[in-house]
Design a protein around this motif. Structure first.
Motif, PDB file in Angstrom:
ATOM      1  N   SER A 292      22.497  37.127  20.000  1.00  0.00           N
ATOM      2  CA  SER A 292      22.201  37.817  21.316  1.00  0.00           C
ATOM      3  C   SER A 292      22.874  37.115  22.154  1.00  0.00           C
ATOM      4  N   VAL A 293      22.943  37.902  23.294  1.00  0.00           N
ATOM      5  CA  VAL A 293      23.708  37.297  24.613  1.00  0.00           C
ATOM      6  C   VAL A 293      22.667  37.835  25.589  1.00  0.00           C
ATOM      7  N   TYR A 294      22.455  36.707  26.723  1.00  0.00           N
ATOM      8  CA  TYR A 294      21.726  36.984  27.804  1.00  0.00           C
ATOM      9  C   TYR A 294      22.530  36.476  29.026  1.00  0.00           C
ATOM     10  N   ALA A 295      22.870  37.437  29.788  1.00  0.00           N
ATOM     11  CA  ALA A 295      23.897  37.023  30.883  1.00  0.00           C
ATOM     12  C   ALA A 295      23.127  37.321  32.464  1.00  0.00           C
ATOM     13  N   MET A 296      23.230  36.357  32.967  1.00  0.00           N
ATOM     14  CA  MET A 296      22.489  36.184  34.527  1.00  0.00           C
ATOM     15  C   MET A 296      23.823  36.375  35.345  1.00  0.00           C
ATOM     16  N   SER A 297      23.751  37.232  36.253  1.00  0.00           N
ATOM     17  CA  SER A 297      24.595  37.216  37.354  1.00  0.00           C
ATOM     18  C   SER A 297      25.896  37.008  36.998  1.00  0.00           C
ATOM     19  N   ALA A 298      26.388  37.517  36.293  1.00  0.00           N
ATOM     20  CA  ALA A 298      27.785  37.326  35.449  1.00  0.00           C
ATOM     21  C   ALA A 298      28.951  37.483  36.001  1.00  0.00           C
ATOM     22  N   LEU A 299      29.783  36.604  35.824  1.00  0.00           N
ATOM     23  CA  LEU A 299      31.216  36.776  36.355  1.00  0.00           C
ATOM     24  C   LEU A 299      32.182  37.438  35.320  1.00  0.00           C
ATOM     25  N   MET A 300      31.866  38.893  35.224  1.00  0.00           N
ATOM     26  CA  MET A 300      32.660  39.614  34.312  1.00  0.00           C
ATOM     27  C   MET A 300      33.965  39.945  34.458  1.00  0.00           C
ATOM     28  N   ASP A 301      34.241  39.764  35.724  1.00  0.00           N
ATOM     29  CA  ASP A 301      35.634  40.099  36.186  1.00  0.00           C
ATOM     30  C   ASP A 301      35.716  39.787  37.757  1.00  0.00           C
ATOM     31  N   ILE A 302      37.018  39.920  38.295  1.00  0.00           N
ATOM     32  CA  ILE A 302      37.411  39.480  39.584  1.00  0.00           C
ATOM     33  C   ILE A 302      38.087  40.562  40.184  1.00  0.00           C
ATOM     34  N   PRO A 303      37.674  41.397  41.002  1.00  0.00           N
ATOM     35  CA  PRO A 303      38.609  42.505  41.747  1.00  0.00           C
ATOM     36  C   PRO A 303      39.917  41.845  42.412  1.00  0.00           C
ATOM     37  N   GLU A 304      40.994  42.351  42.288  1.00  0.00           N
ATOM     38  CA  GLU A 304      42.157  41.674  42.842  1.00  0.00           C
ATOM     39  C   GLU A 304      42.171  41.282  44.287  1.00  0.00           C
ATOM     40  N   LYS A 305      41.357  41.995  45.143  1.00  0.00           N
ATOM     41  CA  LYS A 305      41.216  41.910  46.614  1.00  0.00           C
ATOM     42  C   LYS A 305      40.242  40.710  46.829  1.00  0.00           C
ATOM     43  N   GLY A 306      39.603  40.097  45.754  1.00  0.00           N
ATOM     44  CA  GLY A 306      38.780  39.039  45.939  1.00  0.00           C
ATOM     45  C   GLY A 306      39.393  37.701  45.036  1.00  0.00           C
ATOM     46  N   ALA A 307      40.284  37.924  44.643  1.00  0.00           N
ATOM     47  CA  ALA A 307      41.029  36.925  43.820  1.00  0.00           C
ATOM     48  C   ALA A 307      41.419  35.876  44.539  1.00  0.00           C
ATOM     49  N   ALA A 308      41.347  34.442  44.227  1.00  0.00           N
ATOM     50  CA  ALA A 308      41.781  33.420  44.814  1.00  0.00           C
ATOM     51  C   ALA A 308      43.364  33.338  44.458  1.00  0.00           C
ATOM     52  N   LYS A 309      44.267  32.858  45.481  1.00  0.00           N
ATOM     53  CA  LYS A 309      45.571  33.111  45.506  1.00  0.00           C
ATOM     54  C   LYS A 309      46.294  31.560  44.928  1.00  0.00           C
TER      55      LYS A 309
ATOM     56  N   VAL B 226      39.941  34.626  34.328  1.00  0.00           N
ATOM     57  CA  VAL B 226      38.857  35.492  34.418  1.00  0.00           C
ATOM     58  C   VAL B 226      39.371  36.846  34.613  1.00  0.00           C
ATOM     59  N   MET B 227      40.349  37.330  35.274  1.00  0.00           N
ATOM     60  CA  MET B 227      40.895  38.393  35.460  1.00  0.00           C
ATOM     61  C   MET B 227      41.785  38.717  34.290  1.00  0.00           C
ATOM     62  N   GLU B 228      42.533  37.879  33.724  1.00  0.00           N
ATOM     63  CA  GLU B 228      43.118  38.272  32.625  1.00  0.00           C
ATOM     64  C   GLU B 228      42.269  38.354  31.253  1.00  0.00           C
ATOM     65  N   ARG B 229      40.961  37.915  31.277  1.00  0.00           N
ATOM     66  CA  ARG B 229      40.147  38.074  30.178  1.00  0.00           C
ATOM     67  C   ARG B 229      38.896  38.788  30.461  1.00  0.00           C
ATOM     68  N   SER B 230      39.053  39.860  31.296  1.00  0.00           N
ATOM     69  CA  SER B 230      37.909  40.571  31.734  1.00  0.00           C
ATOM     70  C   SER B 230      37.250  41.139  30.560  1.00  0.00           C
ATOM     71  N   CYS B 231      35.783  40.834  30.774  1.00  0.00           N
ATOM     72  CA  CYS B 231      34.654  41.341  29.946  1.00  0.00           C
ATOM     73  C   CYS B 231      34.897  42.919  29.833  1.00  0.00           C
ATOM     74  N   ILE B 232      34.964  43.455  31.030  1.00  0.00           N
ATOM     75  CA  ILE B 232      34.834  44.949  31.349  1.00  0.00           C
ATOM     76  C   ILE B 232      36.082  45.557  30.564  1.00  0.00           C
ATOM     77  N   CYS B 233      37.145  44.996  30.731  1.00  0.00           N
ATOM     78  CA  CYS B 233      38.498  45.655  30.372  1.00  0.00           C
ATOM     79  C   CYS B 233      38.181  45.359  28.662  1.00  0.00           C
ATOM     80  N   PHE B 234      37.845  44.388  28.247  1.00  0.00           N
ATOM     81  CA  PHE B 234      37.806  44.193  26.717  1.00  0.00           C
ATOM     82  C   PHE B 234      36.957  45.191  26.103  1.00  0.00           C
ATOM     83  N   VAL B 235      35.799  45.585  26.664  1.00  0.00           N
ATOM     84  CA  VAL B 235      34.899  46.544  25.961  1.00  0.00           C
ATOM     85  C   VAL B 235      35.658  48.234  26.178  1.00  0.00           C
TER      86      VAL B 235
END
Length: 286
Positions: A171-188, A203-212
């Motif tokens: 099982s996996v329990y994720a709290m307030s999880a950093l699943m991805d970062i929008p391009e506009k909010g990314a550190a440069k 985090v952007m390259e290994r996006s949990c959302i994109c993986f699914v």
């Protein structure tokens, strides 16, 4: 009532009631990271009183960015929560392992649970840390008795570990999880040694959302062998990313529980989340 009755009743109380849990702090040498890595381990009340061959399920509990393993101990009060749930019978006794994958990132300390240039933490976790822990402590070292959870950066780490290593966790329990970062909010990337920017890019390259979204039927079948729980506050700045992940899982036909509770991105929320997290992972230990 006779005082002798109380004495007799006292000595026949279950040993776990008279026992106390403990948290141990330890260090392991990593050849992969070329460094000593700290970690903390919660040992349940009966741990020191059982015979040597008694083994327990294990939860790997991951911290957030710029935190360390000790934050779960002192700010999340994991020992008190785990004790209360074990004594009440709401969760089974388990070993809870809190690795250290951070420190003050703004002071130039590496943070992150994934492999990235200069920081192969994921390889360390699965090739060195996890085997070391499950040899040293009385742990049932299989998928059915192993879970992973975390907050923020650690919530994304827990989700990623469940996605990419679905054969390892029940099982996996994720709290307030950093699943991805929008391009506009990314550190440069202003400097090649900017560890925050390196973490952000990873985090952007290994996006949990994109993986699914991009997973094929074989991968989705493996993800269905894991029980998923996403927990995020209604005032959390990561709420949209957590909603997007839940929608991706639902669209892919992977069962996933999702809770939005009153709260933000803070320790009050994560401390309260433990009261749902530990019973959830306990129910899914087989």
């Amino acid at each position: 009532m006779d005082k002798h009755f109380f004495f007799i009743a006292f000595i026949f109380l279950p040993l776990t009631v008279l026992s106390r849990s403990r948290v141990v702090c330890d260090t392991v040498r990593s050849e992969i990271l070329n460094a000593d890595r700290h970690f903390s381990v919660y040992l349940p009340p009966s741990y020191d009183n059982e015979c040597a061959d008694k083994k327990y399920p294990v939860l790997y509990l991951l911290h957030g960015m710029s935190q360390t393993d000790m934050d779960w101990v002192y700010r999340g009060h994991v020992q008190e929560v785990a004790d209360r749930l074990a004594y009440s019978g709401e969760a089974d006794e388990m070993v809870i392992v809190m690795p250290d994958a951070g420190g003050d990132i703004y002071a130039g300390v590496w943070n992150g649970y994934f492999d990235m240039p200069g920081w192969s933490y994921e390889k360390y976790f699965f090739d060195e840390f996890l085997p070391y822990i499950e040899r040293k402590y009385n742990i049932i070292g299989d998928k059915n008795h192993r879970a992973v959870a975390g907050l923020s950066m650690g919530g994304g780490g827990a989700t990623g570990y469940g996605l990419w290593h679905s054969d390892m966790f029940s099982s996996v329990y994720a709290m307030s999880a950093l699943m991805d970062i929008p391009e506009k909010g990314a550190a440069k990337f202003d400097r090649p040694d900017d560890k925050l920017a390196i973490l952000t890019k990873t985090v952007m390259e290994r996006s949990c959302i994109c993986f699914v979204k991009e997973a094929d039927d074989i991968i989705l079948g493996k993800l269905r062998t894991v029980k998923w729980f996403i927990d995020c506050g209604d005032d959390d700045f990561l709420l949209d990313r957590n909603i997007e992940f839940f929608q991706a899982m639902r669209d892919a036909g992977v069962e996933c529980q999702f809770r939005v509770r009153d709260g933000g991105h803070d320790w009050e929320y994560w401390h309260s989340a433990l009261y749902m997290c530990l019973p959830f992972v306990s129910r899914n230990f087989k």
